[in-house]
Design a protein around this motif. Sequence first.
Motif, PDB file in Angstrom:
ATOM      1  N   TRP A 298      49.820  56.501 229.700  1.00 20.69           N
ATOM      2  CA  TRP A 298      49.105  56.202 230.964  1.00 20.69           C
ATOM      3  C   TRP A 298      48.158  55.025 230.784  1.00 20.69           C
ATOM      4  O   TRP A 298      48.015  54.173 231.645  1.00 20.69           O
ATOM      5  CB  TRP A 298      48.357  57.442 231.407  1.00 20.69           C
ATOM      6  N   ASP A 299      47.453  55.000 229.591  1.00 22.14           N
ATOM      7  CA  ASP A 299      46.506  53.915 229.314  1.00 22.14           C
ATOM      8  C   ASP A 299      47.172  52.692 228.699  1.00 22.14           C
ATOM      9  O   ASP A 299      46.490  51.697 228.416  1.00 22.14           O
ATOM     10  CB  ASP A 299      45.422  54.412 228.363  1.00 22.14           C
ATOM     11  N   LEU A 300      48.540  52.775 228.441  1.00 20.02           N
ATOM     12  CA  LEU A 300      49.278  51.689 227.777  1.00 20.02           C
ATOM     13  C   LEU A 300      48.617  51.336 226.437  1.00 20.02           C
ATOM     14  O   LEU A 300      48.469  50.167 226.067  1.00 20.02           O
ATOM     15  CB  LEU A 300      49.355  50.458 228.696  1.00 20.02           C
ATOM     16  N   ASP A 301      48.194  52.395 225.719  1.00 18.75           N
ATOM     17  CA  ASP A 301      47.552  52.217 224.411  1.00 18.75           C
ATOM     18  C   ASP A 301      48.644  52.167 223.346  1.00 18.75           C
ATOM     19  O   ASP A 301      48.935  53.155 222.658  1.00 18.75           O
ATOM     20  CB  ASP A 301      46.586  53.364 224.157  1.00 18.75           C
ATOM     21  N   LEU A 302      49.314  51.004 223.187  1.00 16.30           N
ATOM     22  CA  LEU A 302      50.447  50.875 222.265  1.00 16.30           C
ATOM     23  C   LEU A 302      50.000  51.032 220.816  1.00 16.30           C
ATOM     24  O   LEU A 302      50.763  51.548 219.982  1.00 16.30           O
ATOM     25  CB  LEU A 302      51.135  49.522 222.481  1.00 16.30           C
ATOM     26  N   ALA A 303      48.796  50.632 220.497  1.00 17.29           N
ATOM     27  CA  ALA A 303      48.315  50.762 219.113  1.00 17.29           C
ATOM     28  C   ALA A 303      48.215  52.236 218.740  1.00 17.29           C
ATOM     29  O   ALA A 303      48.628  52.661 217.657  1.00 17.29           O
ATOM     30  CB  ALA A 303      46.971  50.065 218.955  1.00 17.29           C
TER      31      ALA A 303
ATOM     32  N   SER B 105      55.360  64.711 223.240  1.00 17.91           N
ATOM     33  CA  SER B 105      55.185  64.319 224.651  1.00 17.91           C
ATOM     34  C   SER B 105      53.760  64.592 225.129  1.00 17.91           C
ATOM     35  O   SER B 105      53.177  63.801 225.861  1.00 17.91           O
ATOM     36  CB  SER B 105      56.191  65.064 225.531  1.00 17.91           C
ATOM     37  N   LEU B 106      53.164  65.732 224.712  1.00 11.57           N
ATOM     38  CA  LEU B 106      51.783  66.041 225.083  1.00 11.57           C
ATOM     39  C   LEU B 106      50.820  65.004 224.507  1.00 11.57           C
ATOM     40  O   LEU B 106      49.843  64.606 225.134  1.00 11.57           O
ATOM     41  CB  LEU B 106      51.404  67.433 224.588  1.00 11.57           C
ATOM     42  N   SER B 107      51.105  64.558 223.271  1.00 12.08           N
ATOM     43  CA  SER B 107      50.221  63.586 222.618  1.00 12.08           C
ATOM     44  C   SER B 107      50.344  62.201 223.232  1.00 12.08           C
ATOM     45  O   SER B 107      49.416  61.393 223.168  1.00 12.08           O
ATOM     46  CB  SER B 107      50.559  63.516 221.119  1.00 12.08           C
ATOM     47  N   CYS B 108      51.509  61.898 223.815  1.00 15.18           N
ATOM     48  CA  CYS B 108      51.758  60.536 224.324  1.00 15.18           C
ATOM     49  C   CYS B 108      51.305  60.324 225.763  1.00 15.18           C
ATOM     50  O   CYS B 108      51.184  59.186 226.199  1.00 15.18           O
ATOM     51  CB  CYS B 108      53.258  60.211 224.228  1.00 15.18           C
ATOM     52  N   LYS B 109      51.114  61.413 226.509  1.00 11.07           N
ATOM     53  CA  LYS B 109      50.857  61.250 227.945  1.00 11.07           C
ATOM     54  C   LYS B 109      49.717  60.286 228.220  1.00 11.07           C
ATOM     55  O   LYS B 109      49.860  59.308 228.955  1.00 11.07           O
ATOM     56  CB  LYS B 109      50.523  62.597 228.587  1.00 11.07           C
ATOM     57  N   ARG B 110      48.546  60.610 227.662  1.00 14.91           N
ATOM     58  CA  ARG B 110      47.371  59.784 227.938  1.00 14.91           C
ATOM     59  C   ARG B 110      47.555  58.381 227.393  1.00 14.91           C
ATOM     60  O   ARG B 110      47.140  57.393 228.003  1.00 14.91           O
ATOM     61  CB  ARG B 110      46.135  60.443 227.296  1.00 14.91           C
ATOM     62  N   ARG B 111      48.182  58.274 226.199  1.00 12.42           N
ATOM     63  CA  ARG B 111      48.365  56.947 225.592  1.00 12.42           C
ATOM     64  C   ARG B 111      49.281  56.072 226.458  1.00 12.42           C
ATOM     65  O   ARG B 111      49.040  54.878 226.638  1.00 12.42           O
ATOM     66  CB  ARG B 111      48.966  57.112 224.190  1.00 12.42           C
TER      67      ARG B 111
END
Length: 544
Positions: A31-36, A23-29
């Motif tokens: 938020w930025d919708l960085d699906l890759a 969950s910590l690793s995914c937050k920013r991704r």
Amino acid sequence: MAYDKREMNEFEIKCEYLTEITSLSCKRRVWDLDLASIGDLAQALMHESTLYAFIVSNGDKVVFGIMKEPLTGISPNIPLSMIPLNSENYDSVKIKKMEFNGRDIGEVRLYFSTKEIKKREIAVIWFILLMFAFSGGILLVLVYYLINIQIMRPINVLGLLNENLSSKFIELKSNLDEGSYEKIISINDSVPEMFIDEVEKYRAKKDEIGSLFRAFDIMKNSICTATNVVANISSKLMEVNEKLEKIVDMRTKLLKKSNYNLKMVVARLKQTQTTMVQQEKLASIGQIAAGVAHEINNPTGFIMSNMGSLSGYVNDIVSIVNAYRKASDLDNPDEVKAALEEAGKLSKKLDLDFLISDIKDIIKDSSEGSVRIKDIVDNLKNYARIDNNQSLSSININECLEVTLKLLGNELKYDLIVSKNLEDISFVQGHSGQLAQVFTNIIVNASHAIKDQKRDQPGHISVKTYDKDDFVWCEIEDDGPGIPADIMQKIFEPFFTTKEAGKGTGLGLSISFDIIKAKHNGDIWCESTDQGTKFIIKLPVHHE
């Protein structure tokens, strides 16, 4: 195969830990919708043998998902309830909500399976049984080696790394909570030198230990990236704070200057208000000036007439006195007697007794006329003065009304009949000149309204005062044409008037409203029909 409680606890702790890291690793991704980037993270996580599926959702919709057996992706934007997950392939689901910048951005779902654990434990048991069959001692040594070297040592190393990272993260969070932005530094991703070789070895493994170390690397990299961002933001925030302090200092100076200017404007407004009130008073005085002049002219006329009569009486008395004075200057008794007889005849002829009596009446009448003139002048002076003194004095409303009606006597007596019902009332605290102005404005307006009707019979104005509920009430009622309903709400507005241009300022009732409401803590309102108008004034007996 059944598991003991310790093994299940370790399994649950591992699942919770991996979910927290993810969950910590995914937050920013997210938020930025960085699906890759989320896909890269998912591919790394799928090396974990106990992980069956990885799903990122927002509300009840899928943002990203992937599952094992077979390794396939889950279509985004489908409802969570439609995910084709086989419940036989997982034993535990861990859900962790994600927040970023104080906003809820979704949640991470990890589905874990114990199948691989079962397989590994069965293999270990068979291995142990075979080794036990060949050599119990060697088996014990191998078991000890496997447990202490292959499992516990990596876990201990990972725990020490986690403690090192956690201590830095706790320090960062403490500085953020305290607002000590100048103490915030980046958390670097370096590994203590004593663990470098071991960490590289464990990270290269293809088993659970390798997966755990690689997941730890992902979490650590995310934290380092986040702290770098926080450090940069804190540095910029300090710069912004310095600029804000300068802006606040500048705005404070401007505000002080504005406050000073505002005080000056308020002072000028107060002076303007005082001037307008006095101008309205002078306008009212102008309206009653002719009547006041007439009231003064009557006593002045008979005083002048009395002075003419008194002058003739004095001349006659002087003639009589001179005749007696001539007799007193003679020495011959016969001449004195003859002179006294002449003086006596002159006294009777001029009627000295009447002269003396009439002179007394003339002096009395003239004194009364002078007093009347003095009263009119005093009333006019009290009415016209400016009440600059802010202190209030005890006032009898009846006396104010009497003074006002006397000043308006000549204005009213030809067209109106004034009836008074003034009860014995309490004193109020106020300014007599201001209240007299209120009464004048109301009565003069009623007089003009009735005169404009050009009726054959005189109009009627009644003035009534009484005490009620710790208030002194005053009602001024006329039988004029009344006030139309559509302008009733406007009569107390400044500059509103129904009179022709040049005949009214529109300030009379507005100033009256301010005098009663703001300066005397009272109330004033109007009731009107087509049969007349009544103004009601209520003043408190005691000001608090």
